[in-house]
Enzyme design. Structure first.
Site, PDB file in Angstrom:
ATOM      1  N   VAL A 116      -7.372  -6.047   1.514  1.00  0.00           N
ATOM      2  CA  VAL A 116      -7.037  -5.390   0.182  1.00  0.00           C
ATOM      3  C   VAL A 116      -6.213  -6.460  -0.351  1.00  0.00           C
ATOM      4  O   VAL A 116      -5.337  -7.476  -0.131  1.00  0.00           O
ATOM      5  CB  VAL A 116      -5.882  -4.348   0.778  1.00  0.00           C
ATOM      6  CG1 VAL A 116      -5.062  -4.027  -0.530  1.00  0.00           C
ATOM      7  CG2 VAL A 116      -6.231  -3.324   1.420  1.00  0.00           C
ATOM      8  N   LYS A 121      -4.430  -0.832  16.035  1.00  0.00           N
ATOM      9  CA  LYS A 121      -5.194  -0.153  15.003  1.00  0.00           C
ATOM     10  C   LYS A 121      -6.080   0.766  15.845  1.00  0.00           C
ATOM     11  O   LYS A 121      -6.672   1.736  15.351  1.00  0.00           O
ATOM     12  CB  LYS A 121      -5.801  -1.004  13.924  1.00  0.00           C
ATOM     13  CG  LYS A 121      -4.803  -1.860  13.034  1.00  0.00           C
ATOM     14  CD  LYS A 121      -3.886  -0.659  12.554  1.00  0.00           C
ATOM     15  CE  LYS A 121      -2.883  -1.424  11.570  1.00  0.00           C
ATOM     16  NZ  LYS A 121      -1.915  -0.560  10.864  1.00  0.00           N
ATOM     17  N   ASP A 176      14.102   0.786  10.180  1.00  0.00           N
ATOM     18  CA  ASP A 176      13.036   0.199  10.966  1.00  0.00           C
ATOM     19  C   ASP A 176      12.177   1.283  11.629  1.00  0.00           C
ATOM     20  O   ASP A 176      12.632   1.786  12.963  1.00  0.00           O
ATOM     21  CB  ASP A 176      13.487  -0.979  11.992  1.00  0.00           C
ATOM     22  CG  ASP A 176      12.444  -1.748  12.908  1.00  0.00           C
ATOM     23  OD1 ASP A 176      11.211  -1.127  12.934  1.00  0.00           O
ATOM     24  OD2 ASP A 176      12.905  -2.591  13.618  1.00  0.00           O
ATOM     25  N   LYS A 197       6.043  12.986  15.880  1.00  0.00           N
ATOM     26  CA  LYS A 197       6.714  13.926  16.679  1.00  0.00           C
ATOM     27  C   LYS A 197       7.720  14.634  15.913  1.00  0.00           C
ATOM     28  O   LYS A 197       7.975  15.902  16.056  1.00  0.00           O
ATOM     29  CB  LYS A 197       7.476  12.903  17.811  1.00  0.00           C
ATOM     30  CG  LYS A 197       8.166  13.784  18.829  1.00  0.00           C
ATOM     31  CD  LYS A 197       9.012  12.655  19.905  1.00  0.00           C
ATOM     32  CE  LYS A 197      10.080  13.415  20.327  1.00  0.00           C
ATOM     33  NZ  LYS A 197       9.868  13.804  21.905  1.00  0.00           N
ATOM     34  N   TYR A 246      -3.108  -6.922  16.815  1.00  0.00           N
ATOM     35  CA  TYR A 246      -3.381  -5.958  15.527  1.00  0.00           C
ATOM     36  C   TYR A 246      -4.693  -4.986  15.906  1.00  0.00           C
ATOM     37  O   TYR A 246      -4.248  -3.833  15.657  1.00  0.00           O
ATOM     38  CB  TYR A 246      -3.604  -7.021  14.509  1.00  0.00           C
ATOM     39  CG  TYR A 246      -3.657  -6.036  13.232  1.00  0.00           C
ATOM     40  CD1 TYR A 246      -2.680  -5.620  12.363  1.00  0.00           C
ATOM     41  CD2 TYR A 246      -4.968  -6.082  12.591  1.00  0.00           C
ATOM     42  CE1 TYR A 246      -2.691  -4.978  11.181  1.00  0.00           C
ATOM     43  CE2 TYR A 246      -5.054  -5.232  11.332  1.00  0.00           C
ATOM     44  CZ  TYR A 246      -4.059  -4.640  10.835  1.00  0.00           C
ATOM     45  OH  TYR A 246      -4.053  -4.071   9.558  1.00  0.00           O
ATOM     46  N   ILE A 294       0.683  -1.233   0.105  1.00  0.00           N
ATOM     47  CA  ILE A 294       0.045  -0.214   0.015  1.00  0.00           C
ATOM     48  C   ILE A 294       0.856   1.514   0.011  1.00  0.00           C
ATOM     49  O   ILE A 294       0.636   2.120  -0.576  1.00  0.00           O
ATOM     50  CB  ILE A 294      -0.978   0.001   1.319  1.00  0.00           C
ATOM     51  CG1 ILE A 294      -1.958  -1.074   1.244  1.00  0.00           C
ATOM     52  CG2 ILE A 294      -1.574   1.366   1.390  1.00  0.00           C
ATOM     53  CD1 ILE A 294      -2.913  -1.209   2.507  1.00  0.00           C
ATOM     54  N   ASN A 333       2.387   4.789   7.365  1.00  0.00           N
ATOM     55  CA  ASN A 333       2.033   3.593   6.698  1.00  0.00           C
ATOM     56  C   ASN A 333       2.425   2.331   7.080  1.00  0.00           C
ATOM     57  O   ASN A 333       1.590   1.242   7.182  1.00  0.00           O
ATOM     58  CB  ASN A 333       2.296   3.473   5.195  1.00  0.00           C
ATOM     59  CG  ASN A 333       1.923   2.346   4.328  1.00  0.00           C
ATOM     60  OD1 ASN A 333       0.784   2.074   4.218  1.00  0.00           O
ATOM     61  ND2 ASN A 333       3.209   1.845   4.044  1.00  0.00           N
TER      62      ASN A 333
HETATM   63  P1  NAD Z   1       2.824  -5.240   3.639  1.00  0.00           P
HETATM   64  O1  NAD Z   1       3.055  -6.337   4.600  1.00  0.00           O
HETATM   65  O2  NAD Z   1       2.783  -5.373   2.209  1.00  0.00           O
HETATM   66  O3  NAD Z   1       4.335  -4.439   3.984  1.00  0.00           O
HETATM   67  C1  NAD Z   1       4.715  -3.323   3.313  1.00  0.00           C
HETATM   68  C2  NAD Z   1       6.176  -2.633   3.498  1.00  0.00           C
HETATM   69  O4  NAD Z   1       6.296  -2.540   5.098  1.00  0.00           O
HETATM   70  C3  NAD Z   1       7.026  -3.750   2.947  1.00  0.00           C
HETATM   71  O5  NAD Z   1       8.026  -3.260   2.079  1.00  0.00           O
HETATM   72  C4  NAD Z   1       8.127  -4.154   4.668  1.00  0.00           C
HETATM   73  O6  NAD Z   1       9.399  -4.225   4.361  1.00  0.00           O
HETATM   74  C5  NAD Z   1       7.574  -2.576   5.117  1.00  0.00           C
HETATM   75  N1  NAD Z   1       8.040  -2.899   6.859  1.00  0.00           N
HETATM   76  C6  NAD Z   1       7.517  -3.756   7.451  1.00  0.00           C
HETATM   77  N2  NAD Z   1       7.910  -3.517   9.062  1.00  0.00           N
HETATM   78  C7  NAD Z   1       8.572  -2.373   8.651  1.00  0.00           C
HETATM   79  C8  NAD Z   1       9.515  -1.471   9.614  1.00  0.00           C
HETATM   80  N3  NAD Z   1       9.392  -1.764  10.935  1.00  0.00           N
HETATM   81  N4  NAD Z   1       9.845  -0.403   9.433  1.00  0.00           N
HETATM   82  C9  NAD Z   1       9.965  -0.139   8.120  1.00  0.00           C
HETATM   83  N5  NAD Z   1       9.291  -0.764   7.204  1.00  0.00           N
HETATM   84  C10 NAD Z   1       8.620  -1.971   7.304  1.00  0.00           C
HETATM   85  O7  NAD Z   1       1.879  -4.032   4.197  1.00  0.00           O
HETATM   86  P2  NAD Z   1       0.554  -3.510   3.412  1.00  0.00           P
HETATM   87  O8  NAD Z   1      -0.361  -4.504   3.221  1.00  0.00           O
HETATM   88  O9  NAD Z   1       1.238  -2.687   2.326  1.00  0.00           O
HETATM   89  O10 NAD Z   1       0.142  -2.377   4.729  1.00  0.00           O
HETATM   90  C11 NAD Z   1       0.243  -1.098   4.847  1.00  0.00           C
HETATM   91  C12 NAD Z   1      -0.295  -0.504   5.998  1.00  0.00           C
HETATM   92  O11 NAD Z   1      -2.033  -0.699   5.673  1.00  0.00           O
HETATM   93  C13 NAD Z   1      -0.194  -1.315   7.214  1.00  0.00           C
HETATM   94  O12 NAD Z   1      -0.226  -0.335   8.423  1.00  0.00           O
HETATM   95  C14 NAD Z   1      -1.465  -2.290   7.393  1.00  0.00           C
HETATM   96  O13 NAD Z   1      -1.640  -2.657   8.826  1.00  0.00           O
HETATM   97  C15 NAD Z   1      -2.317  -1.383   6.736  1.00  0.00           C
HETATM   98  N6  NAD Z   1      -3.570  -2.337   6.449  1.00  0.00           N
HETATM   99  C16 NAD Z   1      -3.475  -3.263   5.334  1.00  0.00           C
HETATM  100  C17 NAD Z   1      -4.260  -4.137   5.043  1.00  0.00           C
HETATM  101  C18 NAD Z   1      -4.227  -5.272   3.639  1.00  0.00           C
HETATM  102  O14 NAD Z   1      -5.127  -6.019   3.734  1.00  0.00           O
HETATM  103  N7  NAD Z   1      -3.097  -5.236   3.162  1.00  0.00           N
HETATM  104  C19 NAD Z   1      -5.614  -4.028   5.553  1.00  0.00           C
HETATM  105  C20 NAD Z   1      -5.711  -3.039   6.561  1.00  0.00           C
HETATM  106  C21 NAD Z   1      -4.839  -2.248   6.952  1.00  0.00           C
END
Ligand code: NAD
Length: 260
Positions: A189, A160, A63, A124, A156, A22, A90
């Site tokens: 998603v 959230k 991180d 911050k 989780y 995302i 994100n």
């Molecule tokens: P993802 O699992 O595809 O990860 C995206 C990126 O996050 C990866 O490149 C990973 O390396 C990076 N990442 C993981 N931990 C990290 C850290 N500690 N520091 C820096 N980078 C880090 O995630 P996504 O599905 O793209 O989700 C993005 C956001 O949307 C998240 O907050 C997730 O909780 C939220 N979300 C996702 C969904 C879904 O269905 N995909 C649904 C609801 C909410």
């Protein structure tokens, strides 16, 4: 769609975990709308691929659950962007799946650290920069698990929901300075992440993957998953002048997930 958003040209945007998923969809959408980007990610391979594909973006290996690493991220982002107009918090992980009594402290704490504490560290450091901006906005990724109970995914959901409390409080605190703070709550998603989540849940429930996927879809009013681009479109809207009077709002982009 992005052209109709009228994002001020050269809008300076930082997207955490922006190298894939995302975050990447958000970053590419902002870039297509004329924004200047800085992204970070914990995964070096993904980040290197992102840097190669977008040589004009700033990139930082980081991180975001580590406060010292976030401090370095902000030094690098400020050096690249020369300020900040939009922070997209994100980064987030799924955390463990299972009954609460089977979870251990480190996996609980890791989920809260990555999903919630990271947003505090970034916000911050972003606020003093956003105070200098003419169109400042903070967008925090929550989840429909931030408005519904989510059995077997308690850490989780707790992280959230906490983001919503942070967003609502900050919208009041920062609103008089013109800084808008909103949350996007994605639903289910499409993509590899949800496939892993469904697989883990299917295992806990002892049912086939396809059955669990159908269970998820049957609880969505529109009977379909959303895309990462749907989330990116909402982020662009919130950051653009079209969203100029929206603050303190948890906005679901989910086809109306009724229950998890
Ligand atoms: P993802 O699992 O595809 O990860 C995206 C990126 O996050 C990866 O490149 C990973 O390396 C990076 N990442 C993981 N931990 C990290 C850290 N500690 N520091 C820096 N980078 C880090 O995630 P996504 O599905 O793209 O989700 C993005 C956001 O949307 C998240 O907050 C997730 O909780 C939220 N979300 C996702 C969904 C879904 O269905 N995909 C649904 C609801 C909410």
């Amino acid at each position: 769609m992005s052209e109709t958003m009228g994002l001020p040209p050269g809008t300076r945007v930082l997207v955490t975990a922006g190298a894939s998923g995302i975050g990447y969809a958000i970053a590419t959408s902002f870039a297509a709308a004329g924004a200047k980007l800085h992204v970070c990610d914990i995964d070096k391979t993904t980040l290197d691929a992102c840097a190669a594909a977008h040589p004009d973006w700033g990139t930082s290996l980081c991180d975001v659950s580590d406060e010292a690493e976030v401090e370095r991220l902000f030094q690098e982002a400020e050096a690249h962007l020369g300020g900040l107009d939009v922070l997209v918090n994100n980064a987030g992980i799924a955390g463990p799946t299972g009954s609460i009594h089977t979870m251990d402290g480190p996996e609980w704490r890791r989920t809260i650290d990555v999903n919630l504490n990271s947003q505090f560290y970034c916000t911050k450091l972003a606020v003093p920069l956003l105070q200098q901006s003419e169109n400042p906005s903070i967008i925090c990724l929550s989840s429909v698990a931030g408005r519904l109970g989510y059995a077997f995914r308690t850490p989780y959901a707790a992280s959230k929901w906490a983001i919503i409390g942070m967003v609502k409080s900050l919208a009041i605190e920062l609103g008089p300075q013109g800084i808008r703070v909103n949350a996007i709550l994605p639903g289910v998603v499409e993509g590899p992440r949800i496939d892993k989540v469904i697989a883990a849940r299917a295992e806990v429930a002892g049912v086939p993957h396809q059955q669990m996927e159908q269970e998820y879809i049957s609880k969505i009013s529109l009977r379909r998953m959303v895309t990462a681009q749907d989330i990116a479109n909402q982020a662009l809207y919130l950051a653009s002048p079209l969203g100029a009077n929206i603050s303190g709002q948890p906005i679901s982009v989910c086809g109306n997930v009724e229950v998890l």
